[in-house]
Design an enzyme around this catalytic site. Structure first.
Site, short mmCIF file in Angstrom:
data_model
loop_
_atom_site.label_atom_id
_atom_site.label_comp_id
_atom_site.label_asym_id
_atom_site.label_seq_id
_atom_site.Cartn_x
_atom_site.Cartn_y
_atom_site.Cartn_z
N LYS A 88 0.85 -1.19 0.00
CA LYS A 88 0.00 0.00 0.00
C LYS A 88 0.89 1.25 0.00
CE LYS A 88 -3.69 -0.08 2.68
NZ LYS A 88 -4.43 -0.21 3.96
O1 G3P Z 1 -7.42 0.26 5.40
C1 G3P Z 1 -7.56 1.39 6.22
C2 G3P Z 1 -8.73 2.20 5.85
O2 G3P Z 1 -9.81 1.33 5.83
C3 G3P Z 1 -8.93 3.36 6.79
O3 G3P Z 1 -9.98 3.10 7.63
O4 G3P Z 1 -11.45 3.40 9.55
O5 G3P Z 1 -9.16 4.40 9.60
O6 G3P Z 1 -10.92 5.37 8.12
P1 G3P Z 1 -10.39 4.13 8.79
#
Ligand code: G3P
Length: 229
Positions: A88
């Protein structure tokens, strides 16, 4: 739509890898920080639980071009299986440069922290295997997260790119369903949201009803017990 689990919690990974049809695991620095400890051991354990055939997406922490490229290659070398280990890389100018270089060498790159269809288009042009639009982070600022995914679906269909959409950052099960309806290829969801995608109180009461009716008519036996007689 394919589902990936967005966590580094080993108990959750073991559970969902056993009971749910997940295609792999995604992590990022925040997710890894929740578990703490020996991060390399943690990543190895995740790979061991899900096996070689499922996808692992691991984010770079370096920010300079040369270091991102070096780190990406080291991640894939460490976790093995170039085909199912995705690196990533955030959607920045340096990230796009690294994506172009690494993709040309056959590395699977997931361009992450995508907050607009324009970023997704550029990531696709750079050769990304996946783009990861952040649905809830958009919805939380009164922007259209699901609509952004729908736009990316349309742009990718028009261009015929091989880049897949890995929608991420979900706070509700409804958002996951909405991107599936919009034609998203894959979504990565937390353990909590994944549980909510399956559970339904009417399913529970229906099952209880079947069991009660069976018992009333046939007692403690089961269909299997009758078939095995
Ligand atoms: O893979 C990470 C992405 O899903 C971010 O998630 O919940 O931190 O906005 P969040």
């Amino acid at each position: 739509m394919r589902i990936i689990l967005d966590t580094a919690n080993l108990d959750d990974i073991r559970y969902f890898n056993t009971y749910f049809p997940i295609e792999g695991v995604t992590t990022n620095p925040t997710i890894l920080s929740h578990e703490g400890g020996d991060v390399l051991k943690l990543l190895s354990e995740i790979r061991a639980i899900i096996g070689e055939e499922k996808e692992m997406h691991v984010q770079v922490t370096e920010t300079e071009y040369d270091k991102i490229v070096e780190e990406a290659k080291a991640i894939v070398k460490f976790l093995g299986n170039k085909k199912n280990t995705f690196v990533k890389i955030p959607a920045t100018d340096v990230g796009l440069r690294a994506t172009m270089a690494l993709s040309k060498e056959g590395y699977g790159i997931t361009v992450t922290a995508v907050l607009s269809a324009a970023q997704a288009m550029l990531a696709s042009n750079a050769g990304a295997a996946y783009v990861a639009p952040y649905v809830s982070r958009l919805e939380n600022i009164c922007a259209d997260g699901v609509g952004t995914v729908a736009d990316i679906v349309e742009i990718f269909a028009t261009s015929g790119t091989k880049t897949q959409i890995l929608a991420a950052s979900f706070k509700t099960a409804k958002e996951v369903l909405d991107v599936a309806v919009a034609g998203c290829h894959t979504a990565t969801v937390s353990a909590d949201v994944l549980r909510k995608l399956l559970s339904h109180t009417t399913t529970d009461t229906s099952i209880a009803g079947f069991a009660a009716d069976w018992k009333k008519a046939f007692g403690d036996t089961t269909l299997l017990a009758l078939l095995n007689k």
